[in-house]
Design an enzyme around this catalytic site. Structure first.
Site, PDB file in Angstrom:
ATOM      1  N   ASP A 123       0.788  -1.252   0.000  1.00  0.00           N
ATOM      2  CA  ASP A 123       0.000   0.000   0.000  1.00  0.00           C
ATOM      3  C   ASP A 123       0.818   1.301   0.000  1.00  0.00           C
ATOM      4  O   ASP A 123       1.801   1.421   0.742  1.00  0.00           O
ATOM      5  CB  ASP A 123      -0.856   0.093   1.270  1.00  0.00           C
ATOM      6  CG  ASP A 123      -1.605  -1.171   1.585  1.00  0.00           C
ATOM      7  OD1 ASP A 123      -1.538  -2.118   0.803  1.00  0.00           O
ATOM      8  OD2 ASP A 123      -2.236  -1.209   2.643  1.00  0.00           O
ATOM      9  N   GLN A 139       4.238   0.591   2.170  1.00  0.00           N
ATOM     10  CA  GLN A 139       4.465  -0.673   2.874  1.00  0.00           C
ATOM     11  C   GLN A 139       5.592  -1.406   2.161  1.00  0.00           C
ATOM     12  O   GLN A 139       5.515  -1.655   0.943  1.00  0.00           O
ATOM     13  CB  GLN A 139       3.183  -1.517   2.845  1.00  0.00           C
ATOM     14  CG  GLN A 139       2.056  -0.933   3.679  1.00  0.00           C
ATOM     15  CD  GLN A 139       2.285  -1.163   5.158  1.00  0.00           C
ATOM     16  OE1 GLN A 139       2.090  -2.262   5.650  1.00  0.00           O
ATOM     17  NE2 GLN A 139       2.688  -0.125   5.877  1.00  0.00           N
ATOM     18  N   TYR A 165       2.101  -1.026   9.893  1.00  0.00           N
ATOM     19  CA  TYR A 165       1.106  -1.181   8.827  1.00  0.00           C
ATOM     20  C   TYR A 165       0.672   0.191   8.294  1.00  0.00           C
ATOM     21  O   TYR A 165       1.180   1.237   8.702  1.00  0.00           O
ATOM     22  CB  TYR A 165      -0.087  -1.966   9.377  1.00  0.00           C
ATOM     23  CG  TYR A 165       0.073  -3.485   9.309  1.00  0.00           C
ATOM     24  CD1 TYR A 165       1.308  -4.083   9.051  1.00  0.00           C
ATOM     25  CD2 TYR A 165      -1.023  -4.319   9.499  1.00  0.00           C
ATOM     26  CE1 TYR A 165       1.428  -5.470   8.981  1.00  0.00           C
ATOM     27  CE2 TYR A 165      -0.912  -5.698   9.432  1.00  0.00           C
ATOM     28  CZ  TYR A 165       0.319  -6.279   9.171  1.00  0.00           C
ATOM     29  OH  TYR A 165       0.420  -7.643   9.110  1.00  0.00           O
ATOM     30  N   ASP A 188      -5.441   1.001   9.533  1.00  0.00           N
ATOM     31  CA  ASP A 188      -5.253   1.903   8.388  1.00  0.00           C
ATOM     32  C   ASP A 188      -5.883   3.287   8.597  1.00  0.00           C
ATOM     33  O   ASP A 188      -6.764   3.705   7.824  1.00  0.00           O
ATOM     34  CB  ASP A 188      -5.804   1.259   7.094  1.00  0.00           C
ATOM     35  CG  ASP A 188      -5.286  -0.155   6.873  1.00  0.00           C
ATOM     36  OD1 ASP A 188      -4.192  -0.455   7.377  1.00  0.00           O
ATOM     37  OD2 ASP A 188      -5.977  -0.952   6.212  1.00  0.00           O
TER      38      ASP A 188
HETATM   39  C1  FRU Z   1      -3.871  -3.713   2.669  1.00  0.00           C
HETATM   40  C2  FRU Z   1      -3.270  -4.099   4.002  1.00  0.00           C
HETATM   41  C3  FRU Z   1      -3.642  -3.114   5.096  1.00  0.00           C
HETATM   42  C4  FRU Z   1      -2.523  -3.273   6.074  1.00  0.00           C
HETATM   43  C5  FRU Z   1      -1.335  -3.502   5.169  1.00  0.00           C
HETATM   44  C6  FRU Z   1      -0.272  -4.409   5.719  1.00  0.00           C
HETATM   45  O1  FRU Z   1      -3.157  -4.237   1.585  1.00  0.00           O
HETATM   46  O2  FRU Z   1      -3.661  -5.407   4.377  1.00  0.00           O
HETATM   47  O3  FRU Z   1      -4.922  -3.309   5.653  1.00  0.00           O
HETATM   48  O4  FRU Z   1      -2.356  -2.145   6.882  1.00  0.00           O
HETATM   49  O5  FRU Z   1      -1.850  -4.054   3.975  1.00  0.00           O
HETATM   50  O6  FRU Z   1       0.841  -4.447   4.874  1.00  0.00           O
END
Ligand code: FRU
Length: 476
Positions: free
Chosen positions: A43, A59, A103, A172
């Site tokens: 993300d 991420q 995250y 998130d």
């Molecule tokens: C979406 C997700 C988010 C989380 C992140 C972890 O792709 O699952 O909900 O914060 O990726 O990498």
């Protein structure tokens, strides 16, 4: 001051630079899309304009291209969305409350620094399903003055602070300022498997109160990830990435979806949601996040990937996987969101060819291309060598991956009453289709082997631009 985070950032950056050249040798490295310097990207996080630069945090699993291993926040900056600089890793799992991954989260630029709200993921040892027990989803806040280095990192909310009917999955945070107050939306999964969005309010950016919950009257998926809420040309929009919405005709063709509801009323109180529309109908687009550019445009970037999909990417063996969509500008046309590539990308256009066609024509394709087609008939066929075809017929636009390197991708379909225009951004290993000036979008990764020609059959006109590459400066 969290010096462990700083130390880890330095160590990670030192280790990752050794692997960047290997990834960059891969012919599937894209020309005008952001990719992980090495390893895995998912993300977009903390998108913003701050102190003269666009910031794209993301991420990042720098050590494992297959997506295993610890999750960090990687970071790119750019003054113009064209020249990018890789910055050192920004956030690492270095606190008891974020130990198993920093995250996704978002940015709030303020006069006293850039506030980055995110989820600290914790997996407790033991026999857990990690949905109902065993997982901590903590809301944390990292503050940075320069956008590059974390100055402070604190825990704001833990699972016990969220409503009691929720599972451990609450994550998130997306934060913004409005009417002199601050608001946060969080994605959540209830104990009876309903996806929803929690709305929090704060007067000081630190103490947050749950003031509302946004959900649908009928259950719509079991979990809503990566929520976003913004006003677009006067219309309040709630966007998110729902999990557990089952396919229905040509809708929700992927394992997980992403899309938006227009919200009528007040997100802080009484509201109703309009019709849900998917943001993208291709194979690889998820967890989009929007932000406001300095000139007021609402720009969105999505992850060009799909979690838990049964199709794959051959770049894993070459040490990297996934990328970001091009930045896209959003507008509200009174009925739906219109999505187009940001105009900055037009500066990457090089040589241009203009052709009209009635019947079949074929032209050479360069590695990167921006193709703008005006369609004048009720059918159109575009063959991208042996590797992909785009067919419009009987009100359906179908993207078919046909090559030996489709890696499990088959076809995706968009319902298009009348195809007037089609813009295709082709990169070394991605395709983005903008249908009828952005009424619908299809984003897919593709790994062409024999696609050095473009063949068009039908009637209309086409302009093909070669696309130059972004300038990306890596840490090495
Ligand atoms: C979406 C997700 C988010 C989380 C992140 C972890 O792709 O699952 O909900 O914060 O990726 O990498």
């Amino acid at each position: 001051m969290n010096s462990l985070n700083q130390d880890l950032c330095q160590i990670v950056s030192r280790v990752e630079v050794a692997d960047i050249p290997k990834a960059n040798q891969d012919p599937y490295r894209m020309r005008f899309h952001l990719m992980p310097p090495t390893g895995w990207m998912n993300d977009p996080n903390g998108l913003c304009w701050y102190q003269g630069n666009y910031h794209v945090y993301f991420q990042y699993r720098p050590f494992q291209a297959d997506g295993s291993g610890a999750v960090f926040w990687g970071h790119y900056t750019s003054p113009d969305l064209l020249n990018w600089t890789q910055q050192p890793v920004f956030l690492t799992p270095s606190e008891t409350w974020n130990l198993h991954g920093v995250y996704s989260g978002s940015a709030l630029p303020t006069d006293d620094g850039l506030y980055l709200y995110y989820t600290g993921n914790v997996k407790h040892p033991g026999n857990h399903d990690y949905i109902h027990t065993g997982r901590g989803h903590n809301t944390g806040l990292a503050i940075t003055q320069d956008g590059i280095k974390v100055d402070s990192n604190q825990l704001l909310l833990q699972n016990k602070d969220y409503p009691a009917d929720l599972t451990c999955h609450v994550r998130d945070p997306k934060v913004w300022e409005q009417d002199g107050r601050y608001y946060m939306v969080l994605g959540a999964r209830t104990k009876d498997d309903r996806g929803e969005i929690l709305v929090y309010e704060s007067a000081d950016k630190l103490k947050w109160t749950h003031i509302n919950t946004i959900t649908t009257p009928q259950v719509f998926g079991y979990m809503w990830e990566c929520p976003d809420l913004f006003v677009l040309d006067g219309q309040c929009i709630v966007s998110m990435s729902p999990q557990g919405v089952t396919q229905s005709g040509n809708h929700y063709q992927n394992i997980y979806s992403c899309g938006y509801f227009p919200l009528y009323g007040d997100f802080r109180g009484a509201y109703t949601l309009g019709e849900f529309r998917e943001s993208d109908l291709g194979f690889d687009y998820y967890a989009p996040q929007s932000f406001e550019a300095p000139d007021g445009r609402r720009i969105v970037i999505g992850w060009m990937g799909m979690p838990d999909a049964d199709y794959t990417n051959p770049t894993v063996e070459r040490g990297w996987q996934h990328g970001m969509s091009v930045p896209r500008e959003l507008r509200w046309n009174g009925e739906q969101i219109i999505t187009v590539p940001v105009r900055e990308l037009e500066k990457l256009r090089g040589e241009r060819k203009e052709l009209t066609f009635a019947g079949k024509i074929s032209c050479e394709r360069k590695e990167g291309a921006d193709i703008c087609i005006t369609n004048e008939s009720d059918s159109l066929e575009i063959m991208l060598g042996d590797d992909a075809e785009i067919v419009y017929r009987c009100g359906l636009l179908t993207l078919k991956h046909t090559g030996i390197n489709a890696c499990g991708r088959t076809k995706r379909v968009a319902e298009v009453e009348k195809l007037r225009k089609l813009r295709i951004l082709i990169d070394t290993s991605s395709l983005e289709l903008f249908i009828n000036d952005g009424e619908q979008v299809m984003t897919s990764r593709w790994y062409p082997e024999h696609a050095d020609t473009i063949e068009l059959s039908g009637q209309g006109a086409v302009t093909i631009y070669d696309m130059k590459a972004l300038e990306i400066t890596y840490l090495i």
